[in-house]
Each structure stands twice: as structure tokens, then as C-alpha cells.
Design a protein around this motif. Structure first.
Motif, PDB file in Angstrom:
ATOM      1  N   TYR A  70       0.799  -1.223   0.000  1.00  0.00           N
ATOM      2  CA  TYR A  70       0.000   0.000   0.000  1.00  0.00           C
ATOM      3  C   TYR A  70       0.842   1.289   0.000  1.00  0.00           C
ATOM      4  O   TYR A  70       0.317   2.380  -0.180  1.00  0.00           O
ATOM      5  CB  TYR A  70      -0.925   0.019   1.232  1.00  0.00           C
ATOM      6  CG  TYR A  70      -1.924  -1.103   1.241  1.00  0.00           C
ATOM      7  CD1 TYR A  70      -2.960  -1.128   0.321  1.00  0.00           C
ATOM      8  CD2 TYR A  70      -1.826  -2.139   2.164  1.00  0.00           C
ATOM      9  CE1 TYR A  70      -3.895  -2.172   0.326  1.00  0.00           C
ATOM     10  CE2 TYR A  70      -2.743  -3.172   2.177  1.00  0.00           C
ATOM     11  CZ  TYR A  70      -3.777  -3.183   1.260  1.00  0.00           C
ATOM     12  OH  TYR A  70      -4.688  -4.207   1.264  1.00  0.00           O
ATOM     13  N   VAL A  71       2.119   1.175   0.197  1.00  0.00           N
ATOM     14  CA  VAL A  71       2.965   2.370   0.269  1.00  0.00           C
ATOM     15  C   VAL A  71       4.137   2.224  -0.673  1.00  0.00           C
ATOM     16  O   VAL A  71       4.472   1.131  -1.108  1.00  0.00           O
ATOM     17  CB  VAL A  71       3.480   2.599   1.710  1.00  0.00           C
ATOM     18  CG1 VAL A  71       2.336   2.929   2.655  1.00  0.00           C
ATOM     19  CG2 VAL A  71       4.258   1.380   2.211  1.00  0.00           C
ATOM     20  N   ILE A  72       4.755   3.391  -0.947  1.00  0.00           N
ATOM     21  CA  ILE A  72       5.940   3.433  -1.812  1.00  0.00           C
ATOM     22  C   ILE A  72       7.093   3.915  -0.955  1.00  0.00           C
ATOM     23  O   ILE A  72       7.153   5.083  -0.546  1.00  0.00           O
ATOM     24  CB  ILE A  72       5.733   4.371  -3.014  1.00  0.00           C
ATOM     25  CG1 ILE A  72       4.503   3.946  -3.816  1.00  0.00           C
ATOM     26  CG2 ILE A  72       6.970   4.400  -3.888  1.00  0.00           C
ATOM     27  CD1 ILE A  72       4.149   4.887  -4.939  1.00  0.00           C
ATOM     28  N   GLU A  73       8.010   3.018  -0.675  1.00  0.00           N
ATOM     29  CA  GLU A  73       9.098   3.343   0.245  1.00  0.00           C
ATOM     30  C   GLU A  73       9.989   4.438  -0.320  1.00  0.00           C
ATOM     31  O   GLU A  73      10.473   5.321   0.412  1.00  0.00           O
ATOM     32  CB  GLU A  73       9.917   2.087   0.535  1.00  0.00           C
ATOM     33  CG  GLU A  73      11.026   2.322   1.550  1.00  0.00           C
ATOM     34  CD  GLU A  73      11.887   1.087   1.759  1.00  0.00           C
ATOM     35  OE1 GLU A  73      12.849   1.210   2.538  1.00  0.00           O
ATOM     36  OE2 GLU A  73      11.599   0.048   1.148  1.00  0.00           O
ATOM     37  N   ASP A  74      10.201   4.441  -1.644  1.00  0.00           N
ATOM     38  CA  ASP A  74      11.094   5.431  -2.242  1.00  0.00           C
ATOM     39  C   ASP A  74      10.579   6.857  -2.083  1.00  0.00           C
ATOM     40  O   ASP A  74      11.341   7.821  -2.188  1.00  0.00           O
ATOM     41  CB  ASP A  74      11.292   5.120  -3.731  1.00  0.00           C
ATOM     42  CG  ASP A  74      12.065   3.813  -3.940  1.00  0.00           C
ATOM     43  OD1 ASP A  74      12.728   3.394  -2.971  1.00  0.00           O
ATOM     44  OD2 ASP A  74      11.985   3.255  -5.042  1.00  0.00           O
ATOM     45  N   GLU A  75       9.292   6.995  -1.880  1.00  0.00           N
ATOM     46  CA  GLU A  75       8.710   8.319  -1.689  1.00  0.00           C
ATOM     47  C   GLU A  75       8.545   8.658  -0.206  1.00  0.00           C
ATOM     48  O   GLU A  75       7.845   9.614   0.151  1.00  0.00           O
ATOM     49  CB  GLU A  75       7.361   8.417  -2.404  1.00  0.00           C
ATOM     50  CG  GLU A  75       7.507   8.333  -3.911  1.00  0.00           C
ATOM     51  CD  GLU A  75       6.207   8.636  -4.635  1.00  0.00           C
ATOM     52  OE1 GLU A  75       5.218   9.044  -3.963  1.00  0.00           O
ATOM     53  OE2 GLU A  75       6.170   8.495  -5.869  1.00  0.00           O
ATOM     54  N   GLY A  76       9.171   7.849   0.654  1.00  0.00           N
ATOM     55  CA  GLY A  76       9.172   8.153   2.076  1.00  0.00           C
ATOM     56  C   GLY A  76       7.877   7.821   2.776  1.00  0.00           C
ATOM     57  O   GLY A  76       7.551   8.454   3.797  1.00  0.00           O
ATOM     58  N   GLU A  77       7.132   6.857   2.277  1.00  0.00           N
ATOM     59  CA  GLU A  77       5.877   6.474   2.910  1.00  0.00           C
ATOM     60  C   GLU A  77       6.102   5.262   3.829  1.00  0.00           C
ATOM     61  O   GLU A  77       6.847   4.353   3.484  1.00  0.00           O
ATOM     62  CB  GLU A  77       4.835   6.142   1.861  1.00  0.00           C
ATOM     63  CG  GLU A  77       4.497   7.340   0.961  1.00  0.00           C
ATOM     64  CD  GLU A  77       3.579   6.970  -0.197  1.00  0.00           C
ATOM     65  OE1 GLU A  77       3.165   7.876  -0.926  1.00  0.00           O
ATOM     66  OE2 GLU A  77       3.288   5.772  -0.371  1.00  0.00           O
ATOM     67  N   ALA A  78       5.429   5.279   4.978  1.00  0.00           N
ATOM     68  CA  ALA A  78       5.551   4.166   5.933  1.00  0.00           C
ATOM     69  C   ALA A  78       4.168   3.847   6.494  1.00  0.00           C
ATOM     70  O   ALA A  78       3.364   4.749   6.737  1.00  0.00           O
ATOM     71  CB  ALA A  78       6.508   4.529   7.055  1.00  0.00           C
ATOM     72  N   LEU A  79       3.927   2.509   6.706  1.00  0.00           N
ATOM     73  CA  LEU A  79       2.600   2.083   7.157  1.00  0.00           C
ATOM     74  C   LEU A  79       2.752   1.171   8.366  1.00  0.00           C
ATOM     75  O   LEU A  79       3.640   0.319   8.419  1.00  0.00           O
ATOM     76  CB  LEU A  79       1.874   1.344   6.019  1.00  0.00           C
ATOM     77  CG  LEU A  79       0.408   1.003   6.247  1.00  0.00           C
ATOM     78  CD1 LEU A  79      -0.437   2.273   6.314  1.00  0.00           C
ATOM     79  CD2 LEU A  79      -0.098   0.109   5.105  1.00  0.00           C
ATOM     80  N   ARG A  80       1.842   1.376   9.335  1.00  0.00           N
ATOM     81  CA  ARG A  80       1.809   0.502  10.508  1.00  0.00           C
ATOM     82  C   ARG A  80       0.376   0.030  10.714  1.00  0.00           C
ATOM     83  O   ARG A  80      -0.552   0.835  10.705  1.00  0.00           O
ATOM     84  CB  ARG A  80       2.281   1.260  11.746  1.00  0.00           C
ATOM     85  CG  ARG A  80       2.339   0.379  13.009  1.00  0.00           C
ATOM     86  CD  ARG A  80       2.711   1.223  14.226  1.00  0.00           C
ATOM     87  NE  ARG A  80       1.633   2.167  14.559  1.00  0.00           N
ATOM     88  CZ  ARG A  80       1.765   3.196  15.395  1.00  0.00           C
ATOM     89  NH1 ARG A  80       2.950   3.420  15.978  1.00  0.00           N
ATOM     90  NH2 ARG A  80       0.760   3.990  15.650  1.00  0.00           N
ATOM     91  N   VAL A  81       0.242  -1.309  10.881  1.00  0.00           N
ATOM     92  CA  VAL A  81      -1.076  -1.921  11.104  1.00  0.00           C
ATOM     93  C   VAL A  81      -1.060  -2.565  12.478  1.00  0.00           C
ATOM     94  O   VAL A  81      -0.224  -3.440  12.756  1.00  0.00           O
ATOM     95  CB  VAL A  81      -1.400  -2.962  10.016  1.00  0.00           C
ATOM     96  CG1 VAL A  81      -2.763  -3.588  10.306  1.00  0.00           C
ATOM     97  CG2 VAL A  81      -1.366  -2.314   8.640  1.00  0.00           C
ATOM     98  N   ARG A  82      -1.991  -2.127  13.333  1.00  0.00           N
ATOM     99  CA  ARG A  82      -2.079  -2.675  14.684  1.00  0.00           C
ATOM    100  C   ARG A  82      -3.456  -3.320  14.833  1.00  0.00           C
ATOM    101  O   ARG A  82      -4.479  -2.643  14.800  1.00  0.00           O
ATOM    102  CB  ARG A  82      -1.890  -1.579  15.720  1.00  0.00           C
ATOM    103  CG  ARG A  82      -1.878  -2.084  17.172  1.00  0.00           C
ATOM    104  CD  ARG A  82      -1.474  -0.953  18.103  1.00  0.00           C
ATOM    105  NE  ARG A  82      -0.048  -0.633  17.913  1.00  0.00           N
ATOM    106  CZ  ARG A  82       0.521   0.491  18.351  1.00  0.00           C
ATOM    107  NH1 ARG A  82      -0.209   1.407  18.960  1.00  0.00           N
ATOM    108  NH2 ARG A  82       1.811   0.680  18.161  1.00  0.00           N
TER     109      ARG A  82
END
Length: 440
Positions: A70-82
Motif C-alpha cells: 500500500y505504500v511506496i518506500e522510495d517516496e518516504g511512505e511508511a505504514l503501521r497496522v495494529r
């Protein structure tokens, strides 16, 4: 004159202050729009990611495998699912980012923005099914772009202020040169000749220079009239005074041997002294003509009729009256009497024979006319007759009693009440004086 007091400096400073204020306002607007653009851009990206997750999320999916989708790491996106069962999943390299977020500080007026050390993040959390999802988007790149644009804009503003200051100083200098030229010309003007150069622009300079030249012309005309008046008054007074002194000397020398000269000389002295007295009174009347007097509603029809009847009684001269009844005018009664009496006296002096006609009527305005069949007035002298001590055909007029001030008094009093006096030829001969008063 001190430099700081010059119009050139003051106008430059004021224009520059206004220019700087406008630029400051534009910069504030630009900064606001830039922040709004960054915020909208990142929030739209965040909303798009959450919508994708909401559409595809299910309780059975394996978050460990899908969290990176769901995210693009190269564009500095980070996701956390709890999840509700306590399990937590991070996208690749996201754990460190969320640790930085925990240490960072938020901005009160920018929701979701977090500053951690030198980094700038967009942080947002949402509940999706049985999971609490946190999204981080690195906004450093786009904010750096906007910051660069702001710095470039600031540099352009500084350059604009410098160029603007030079242009304003140059343009104001051109205007001030015209003022300086007018000032120099004013210092070089004398009371007899020369006028200000009238600049074509700006319009205010044109109007001021034109008005000053008009005032200067009127002043010079007034000075010339005063000089002529002093000369004429001296001449008018010198003649009777010399005659009086001559008869006084005659009485002193010959009264003992020739007593018969005494009555003749005294009669002449009495006549000439009355002439001097009349001239003095008329000069005083002319000087007071512009003074304010208490005005009242005057029945002008009755006043004209009364003055004519009084004159007919003392002069034994028939006057043709055509006076419309019921005409009223607000003025000082003595002023109106002076106007009527002087016009009638003038007609009687220069028209010893022939009909004298006086008419008073009212249409839109009030018209008072005195027409005679006397010697008439040449066209080139029609304006001069209202000058003090001026008399038509001086050689011939010297045989006519009077001082030449009567018509000056009439002109001054008519002007006082914003009226108009006109002189026209009568037919077959003579003159018509027409006075027009606006009915207020």
C-alpha cells in the motif's frame, strides 16, 4: 532646505513604504497558498492510500505480506497496522520512522504535521475493520521545493524593491524638477512682467500654474488700476484745491480795495469745496462697496419708483417709467439706492435733452434698464467707463459735473450681489445700461 524635507525624498519614502507593504502582503498570501498546496497535496495522497486499504482490507488477509503493497518506500511512505489481538505489522523500514514520530512535535495550526529533528512528516491514523492503521508520509522533499520557491520569491522581492526604489526616485525627480523650475521662476518674477511656464502634465501642476498666472494677471491689472486711480484722484483734487487757493489769494490781495470780489470768490470756494466733499464721499462709498451689510427683502419695484419720483421732483425732468409691480430682491437698501441714483444721475448728466426710460421686469431673472438719448459711448470705451475716475471724452466731459466714480460704484455693488451690468447703444442715439440679478 534640508534633504529630508524635500518633496522628492518624502514621496520616494512614502511610495517605497507603500510598495514594500504591498509586497509583504503578497508574500503572506504566497506563503499561505504554498502551505495550503503542500497540505492538500499530501492529504490527498494519504486519503488515496486509506481508500485503497479500505476497499481491499479483510479480516482474513495476511497483513505481513500485504502491508508493503500500500505504500511506496522510495517516496518516504511508511505504514503501521495494529490489530485488535495486539499484533503489529510495519512496512519495510517503517519502524524507525514511527520511532522518530513518537519523539517529534506537532504543529498546532497544521493538523497531522509532525517535526522530528530535521525531518518533516505527515502522520494520520484511521480505524479500518478490526485494525488501527497509521500512515506516515515524508513531506521534506515537497516542502524543500516550496521553501526554495519562497527564497527565490524573497530574492526577487529584494531586487524588485531596489529597482522600484530607483524607478520611483527617478520619476519623482522628474516631477520635483518641474516644481523646482516653478519655484525658480517665482523667485525671478517681478510685479510687471513674466509668467510661470505651464507644464502639460501632470494635470495638477498644469492647474496650479494656470491658476497662479491668472491670479498674477489680475493682481497686475489691479496694481495698474490703483496707480491710475492715484494719478487721477490727485489730478481731480489738485484742480479744485488750486482754484480755491487762487480765490483765497485774490481775497487777501484785493478785498480791501475791491470788496465786490469777496461774494464771487466765496461762492466759487463753496462750489469747489462741495465738489471735493462729493469726491471724498464717493471714494469712501467705493471703498466700502464690498463690505457686508445686513440684507433684507426689498420691494425693488417700490424702491425704483420712489427714487424716480424723488428725482423728478428735484430736477424737474420727466422720466418714462415701465416698472413691473411686486418684484422683490434681497439686498441692503442703501446699496440698491446707490445703484439706481448713480445710473439716473449719469443719464441726466450725459443726456440733458431727450427721453430717459427706466424699466424693471422679472422673468427668470430681474432686469433693470436705464436708457437715455445722450451722447452715447464708443465701443472701445464701454468697458473703461467702469474704471475709477474715467470719463468718456475727457475734454468734453470736463464741462459736465461729476467725478467719474458713479459708474464704478454701480459696477462694484452689482458685482457684490453676483449681478451683471451691460452697456449697449440706444437707437437712434444714446446708451442703455442693463443690470441682471439672478432671482435666488
Amino acid at each position: 532646505m534640508k534633504t529630508k524635507q524635500t518633496a522628492k525624498r518624502q514621496l520616494t519614502v512614502r511610495f517605497m513604504g507603500l510598495f514594500a507593504l504591498i509586497l509583504l502582503l503578497m508574500n503572506v498570501i504566497f506563503v499561505g497558498l504554498s502551505i495550503a498546496f503542500v497540505y492538500d497535496y499530501i492529504s490527498d495522497r494519504s486519503e488515496h492510500i486509506f481508500e485503497t486499504i479500505e476497499k481491499s482490507a479483510s479480516s482474513e488477509q495476511s497483513w505481513s505480506r500485504l502491508v508493503d503493497n500500500y505504500v511506496i518506500e522510495d517516496e518516504g511512505e511508511a505504514l503501521r497496522v495494529r490489530l485488535s489481538n495486539g499484533k503489529t505489522y510495519y512496512s519495510e523500514d517503517a519502524r524507525e520512522t514511527f520511532e522518530d514520530i513518537a519523539k517529534g512535535r506537532s504543529v498546532p495550526f497544521l493538523e497531522h504535521f509532525v517535526f522530528a529533528d530535521d525531518e518533516r512528516y505527515y502522520y494520520e491514523e484511521k480505524d479500518v475493520d478490526n485494525a488501527k492503521i497509521a500512515l506516515v508520509i515524508d513531506s521534506e522533499a515537497i516542502t524543500d521545493i516550496v521553501t526554495s520557491l519562497l527564497m527565490a520569491n524573497l530574492l526577487l522581492n529584494v531586487i524588485g524593491l531596489m529597482v522600484g526604489a530607483l524607478l520611483i526616485y527617478w520619476m519623482v525627480g522628474r516631477w520635483s524638477q518641474k516644481l523646482s523650475k516653478m519655484s525658480n521662476e517665482l523667485n525671478q518674477l517681478d510685479e510687471t512682467q513674466g509668467y510661470l511656464t505651464v507644464p502639460e502634465d501632470p494635470q495638477e501642476f498644469y492647474q496650479v500654474a494656470t491658476a497662479f498666472n491668472t491670479l498674477l494677471k489680475k493682481q497686475r491689472q489691479a496694481i495698474e488700476r490703483e496707480k491710475q486711480f492715484v494719478s487721477d484722484a490727485s489730478h481731480e483734487l489738485r484742480t479744485p484745491i488750486a482754484a480755491i487757493r487762487g480765490h483765497v489769494n485774490l481775497i487777501q490781495r484785493r478785498s480791501e480795495t475791491h470788496p465786490e470780489v469777496i461774494p464771487q470768490s466765496l461762492a466759487f470756494i463753496d462750489k469747489e469745496s462741495k465738489r471735493i466733499e462729493q469726491l471724498s464721499e464717493q471714494l469712501l462709498t467705493l471703498g466700502r462697496a464690498e463690505n457686508k451689510k445686513q440684507v433684507e427683502d426689498i420691494n425693488l419695484s417700490q424702491l425704483v419708483t420712489q427714487e424716480i419720483e424723488d428725482l423728478q421732483t428735484t430736477r424737474k425732468r420727466a422720466i418714462n417709467m415701465q416698472v413691473e409691480a411686486g418684484i422683490h430682491f434681497k439686498a441692503a437698501k442703501t446699496d440698491l439706492q446707490q445703484i439706481i441714483q448713480n445710473l439716473l444721475e449719469n443719464a441726466l448728466k450725459y443726456a440733458p435733452t431727450g427721453e430717459i426710460k427706466v424699466s424693471l421686469q422679472q422673468n427668470k431673472d430681474i432686469l433693470l434698464q436705464v436708457a437715455d438719448q445722450g451722447v452715447g459711448i464708443a465701443d472701445e470705451e464701454k468697458e473703461k467707463i467702469f474704471e475709477r475716475l474715467y470719463r468718456v471724452d475727457q475734454a468734453r466731459s470736463s464741462k459736465v459735473d461729476g467725478s467719474g466714480i458713479g459708474l464704478s460704484i454701480v459696477k462694484a455693488l452689482v458685482t457684490k450681489y453676483e449681478g451683471i451690468i451691460q452697456v449697449e447703444d440706444n437707437q437712434p442715439k444714446g446708451t442703455i445700461f442693463t443690470i441682471t440679478f439672478s432671482k435666488k
